[in-house]
Design a protein around this motif. Structure first.
Motif, PDB file in Angstrom:
ATOM      1  N   ASN A  20      31.551  28.217 -66.756  1.00  0.00           N
ATOM      2  CA  ASN A  20      30.101  28.322 -66.881  1.00  0.00           C
ATOM      3  C   ASN A  20      29.399  27.127 -66.233  1.00  0.00           C
ATOM      4  OD1 ASN A  20      27.603  29.206 -67.704  1.00  0.00           O
ATOM      5  ND2 ASN A  20      27.761  28.292 -69.742  1.00  0.00           N
ATOM      6  N   ILE A  21      29.717  26.885 -64.954  1.00  0.00           N
ATOM      7  CA  ILE A  21      29.213  25.664 -64.320  1.00  0.00           C
ATOM      8  C   ILE A  21      27.977  25.911 -63.464  1.00  0.00           C
ATOM      9  CG2 ILE A  21      31.224  24.182 -64.441  1.00  0.00           C
ATOM     10  CD1 ILE A  21      32.120  25.234 -61.776  1.00  0.00           C
ATOM     11  N   GLY A  22      27.039  26.610 -64.048  1.00  0.00           N
ATOM     12  CA  GLY A  22      25.715  26.726 -63.464  1.00  0.00           C
ATOM     13  C   GLY A  22      25.703  27.250 -62.040  1.00  0.00           C
ATOM     14  N   ASN A  81      25.008  18.800 -68.284  1.00  0.00           N
ATOM     15  CA  ASN A  81      25.457  18.609 -66.900  1.00  0.00           C
ATOM     16  C   ASN A  81      26.929  18.906 -66.688  1.00  0.00           C
ATOM     17  OD1 ASN A  81      25.348  16.347 -68.452  1.00  0.00           O
ATOM     18  ND2 ASN A  81      25.070  14.936 -66.772  1.00  0.00           N
ATOM     19  N   THR A 109      28.103  21.604 -67.991  1.00  0.00           N
ATOM     20  CA  THR A 109      28.097  23.053 -67.829  1.00  0.00           C
ATOM     21  C   THR A 109      27.348  23.466 -66.579  1.00  0.00           C
ATOM     22  OG1 THR A 109      26.095  23.351 -69.071  1.00  0.00           O
ATOM     23  CG2 THR A 109      28.137  23.456 -70.308  1.00  0.00           C
ATOM     24  N   ASP A 110      26.726  22.526 -65.917  1.00  0.00           N
ATOM     25  CA  ASP A 110      25.995  22.892 -64.721  1.00  0.00           C
ATOM     26  C   ASP A 110      26.706  22.396 -63.464  1.00  0.00           C
ATOM     27  OD1 ASP A 110      23.784  24.305 -63.771  1.00  0.00           O
ATOM     28  OD2 ASP A 110      22.857  22.434 -63.144  1.00  0.00           O
ATOM     29  N   GLY A 111      27.959  22.144 -63.587  1.00  0.00           N
ATOM     30  CA  GLY A 111      28.713  21.690 -62.422  1.00  0.00           C
ATOM     31  C   GLY A 111      29.602  20.546 -62.824  1.00  0.00           C
TER      32      GLY A 111
END
Lengths: 426, 371
Positions: A255-257, B366, B368-370
């Motif tokens: 779930n890495i955006g 952050n 979870t956003d990459g």
């Protein structure tokens, strides 16, 4: 000797070959759309508030301590403006102004605080920087409409430098995975997959001992080789299929955006008109030729830029110790998802005049996200300690000395304590 | 041998699959010893149904007992009824310490727990309320801010004074006796109303919580771990260090203690630790947080779950060995409290660093956003 020089000259000529701008134009459109979504998502998730406005302290980068968040409404306006610029980039409208504005605003947003450094944000800044100098609006753009140009072709280097930038990310991400933890212990993959055995269909596979090894090794091999397979026309389609599978899998698992979608979109830069013709046979051919007056001096800044791109990921070898532990040279080096790390810090301050000693926990001031990041990143831990000293001096006029105890757990190992002495904060 | 591409692909798949099957954790020989899967949903079910909900229900029962005692005391204030309402307050406070953790979903986002126990309360406003001449009933309390109601204000009303005789005077012959009596009933009554609402919200959010078995930000396991960390850290920073004067500008100040009037901070701390223990050991089965840690660490020499258990036991032991009150120890025996802070710190590190690392928990956006 003469042969070598000839070969170099041949390569140089190749850089200045006039080629079809289609790959760069498609890349520009994809980049604009994805970054627009990214900025809208940023607003929708409430991150303007939680990342820029809520924190009272920011972990600035060396040399960029002057970069501070703007007051409330201006910060929102800036993010909205950045999203709008991304739309202009996608449309190819006022392209040059849009890409310069986007590069500056996006990079400014990322420079505000180290604690939300992300490799893909860094990648976006690099790409935006390169696009500032590239004629990405030469075709498939509103800017190019009135020209009715006879020749919209561009120099090959314009496409090649984006391809090389994408390749650099993959290749050095692969190099970063050649580590004992990743290959021999299959960590942190073992932790991550074990935590995801509940995922439907594939989750049951994650409880096998061998699965983290397959994922770790496959990930490393994929990263190291995929750029070459993308460069090579014969394997390009298969490689793109692998890119899609790989990044969709990372999306499902971690779930890495926006990261997976940005990398899938970026891989389109490798597809030229011949490739697209295989899918859409109606596309017209565009021939290649050599530029009459190639600006050969461009090779110098380009070589300098890529030399830096090769140096930064490897610079951690200049420092002693394990980069995963000390994180020296960890950022801007494509260390993508190579560790699971957690930490905790306690500072001890002593007033040098009164002798009074007290404890300070970062969570008393920092946001959860900042505290989590600084608790295992040495430079941020020291930076915050210095801030505490300075703040105390400003408030009381007394100097204080500071020490810190830092516990970190890396890739499933029991936590280790590191003690920072007063001189670490001088 | 001349294989076609499809045959080669089939053979490749067969090899991969047989690889998976042959690598199944040491096959049948140790099948009984090695656990293949862990039911996270069942773990969350257990935590919710067997720990969180019962904790809230226990608190509701205690709050109701407190209300009954408050009403009895208000109708007939005497030494006996005062003692009874004081005991009921302690009992409710201890139960609350075991609820604090389960700050899930809307309970968290709407800060609803603050309506029960917002620390510290606003003494000035409470005194203003007493002197205001308003009817200090449940309706009044319900409309008041969090710093003028809940357990801390009740503690002040029921325990502040040189001794119980002096406290009783506030309710009998004092100039604000009626306000005191009404306020105590109003506050206790509000506790019951608020807790009933909390339980309703808890039940309403059950399915969403127990089904949220992912790893991302805000998922149930993350919430639980974050709450554990927050409670322990807050205990160390606010309830121990700050009280001892071990923070920026303060000097030791007993009044900063968690229960400065009832003076039961050690007992309160102990109940907090019991709560941590319950949240990880959920007694009715092995499908709990300890079970999960043991599952993840199969085959490793150094298991984390027993370490956490030992650390909690050590802190409990230290609490059992205290001879006076926390309030008194602040001035008479601060080193004992510092030792206690260190023991709590040991638990904190194990939960915040080691446990989070083993579970691969994501705490912030952050990650979870990459990366």
């Amino acid at each position: 000797m003469q042969k070598g020089s000839d070969r170099l000259s041949k390569w140089s000529d190749l850089l200045f070959q006039k080629v079809d701008p289609l790959p760069l134009s498609l890349f520009r459109i994809t980049f604009g759309i994805l970054l627009f979504i990214s900025q809208v998502r940023f607003l929708a998730e409430g991150w303007v508030e939680s990342l820029y406005l809520e924190p009272t302290y920011h972990f600035t980068y060396p040399g960029f301590h002057w970069v501070r968040p703007l007051p409330g409404i201006w910060m929102y306006s800036l993010v909205i403006g950045t999203a709008a610029l991304a739309v202009f980039i996608a449309l190819g409208l006022f392209y040059r102004i849009a890409i310069i504005g986007f590069f500056l605003s996006f990079t400014y947003l990322e420079l505000i605080d180290k604690s939300w450094y992300l490799n893909h944000y860094y990648f976006v800044s690099l790409i935006a920087f390169l696009l500032v100098f590239l004629p990405a609006n030469q075709s498939m753009s509103i800017d190019s409409l009135p020209l009715k140009q006879s020749d919209s072709r561009i120099a090959r280097w314009s496409i090649l430098c984006i391809q090389c930038q994408v390749a650099t990310v993959y290749f050095f991400a692969g190099i970063a995975k050649i580590k004992y933890d990743w290959l021999i212990l299959a960590q942190p993959m073992d932790i991550w997959l074990n935590a995801r055995t509940h995922i439907p269909v594939i989750g049951s596979l994650f409880s096998f001992d061998v699965t983290p090894y397959i994922f770790s090794w496959a990930g490393m091999i994929y990263d190291l080789t995929i750029p070459f397979f993308l460069f090579w026309r014969r394997t390009r389609f298969l490689a793109f299929f692998a890119v899609v599978v790989f990044h969709v899998l990372t999306h499902i698992l971690f779930n890495i955006g926006m990261f997976p979608w940005i990398m899938i979109g970026s891989a389109l830069i490798f597809f030229d008109r011949l490739d697209w013709k295989k899918i859409f046979p109606g596309i017209q051919d565009v021939s290649s030729s050599f530029l009459l007056k190639p600006k050969r001096w461009i090779q110098i800044p380009l070589a300098g830029y890529f030399a830096l791109q090769f140096f930064l990921p490897l610079r951690h070898h200049l420092f002693e110790g394990n980069v995963l532990e000390n994180e020296k040279g960890f950022r801007f080096a494509w260390h993508v998802m190579v560790m699971e790390k957690n930490g905790h810090v306690e500072y001890q301050l002593t007033d040098e005049v009164t002798g009074k000693t007290w404890s300070r926990y970062p969570s008393e001031e920092l946001t959860l996200g900042q505290e989590k990041q600084m608790s295992f990143q040495r430079d941020m831990l020291i930076q915050y300690g210095k801030h505490l000293k300075k703040e105390y001096y400003q408030q009381t006029g007394n100097e204080c000395s500071i020490t810190a105890k830092n516990w970190t757990a890396l890739n499933g190992r029991p936590s280790k304590i590191t003690v920072y002495s007063a001189k670490d904060f001088n | 041998m001349n294989f076609s591409s499809s045959k080669r692909a089939t053979l490749f798949l067969v090899l991969i699959l047989s690889g998976f099957l042959s690598c199944e954790k040491d096959e049948t020989v140790v099948e009984e010893e090695v656990q293949q899967t862990f039911d996270r949903k069942l773990m969350l079910d257990n935590i919710y149904d067997n720990v969180a909900v019962p904790a809230y229900e226990t608190f509701l029962d205690r709050a109701k007992n407190l209300l009954m005692a408050a009403e009895a005391f208000s109708e007939n204030p005497n030494a006996m009824s005062l003692l009874d309402v004081q005991e009921q307050w302690k009992s409710a406070k201890f139960a609350w310490e075991q609820v604090e953790f389960y700050d899930f979903g809307e309970i968290n986002s709407l800060f609803l727990q603050n309506k029960i126990d917002k620390y510290p309360f606003n003494l000035g406003n409470v005194e203003d309320n007493l002197e205001s001449g308003d009817t200090l009933d449940q309706g009044f309390v319900n409309n008041s801010g969090s710093t003028t109601k809940g357990l801390p204000v009740l503690e002040y009303l029921l325990f502040h004074g040189a001794d119980n005789t002096a406290i009783l005077e506030n309710y009998t012959s004092g100039p604000l006796a009626l306000s005191y009596r009404n306020y105590v009933v109003g506050l206790a009554s509000d506790l019951v109303v608020q807790t009933e609402q909390l339980i309703q919200i808890l039940n309403y959010g059950r399915e969403a919580w127990v089904s949220d078995i992912g790893q991302g930000v805000g998922t149930s396991l993350n919430q639980l771990a974050n709450n554990q960390v927050a409670v322990i850290e807050e205990t160390i920073i606010i309830k121990v260090l700050r009280t001892l004067g071990l923070d920026k500008f303060a000097t030791a100040d007993p009044i900063r203690v968690d229960t400065p009037y009832a003076k039961v901070s050690y007992e309160v701390l102990k109940n907090s630790l019991i709560s941590i223990q319950n949240s990880v050991t959920e007694a009715s089965s092995q499908v709990n947080l300890y079970g999960l840690l043991n599952f993840l660490q199969q085959g490793q020499d150094e298991l984390l779950a027993p370490k956490i258990e030992t650390a909690i036991e050590k802190a409990m032991e230290a609490l059992d060995n205290t001879s006076t009150t926390f309030y008194d120890d602040i001035t008479s025996n601060p080193s004992e409290l510092e030792t206690l802070a260190n023991l709590l710190s040991d638990i904190l590190v194990l939960v915040k660093v080691d446990m989070a690392n083993q579970l691969g928990l994501t705490i912030v956006f952050n990650i979870t956003d990459g990366d």
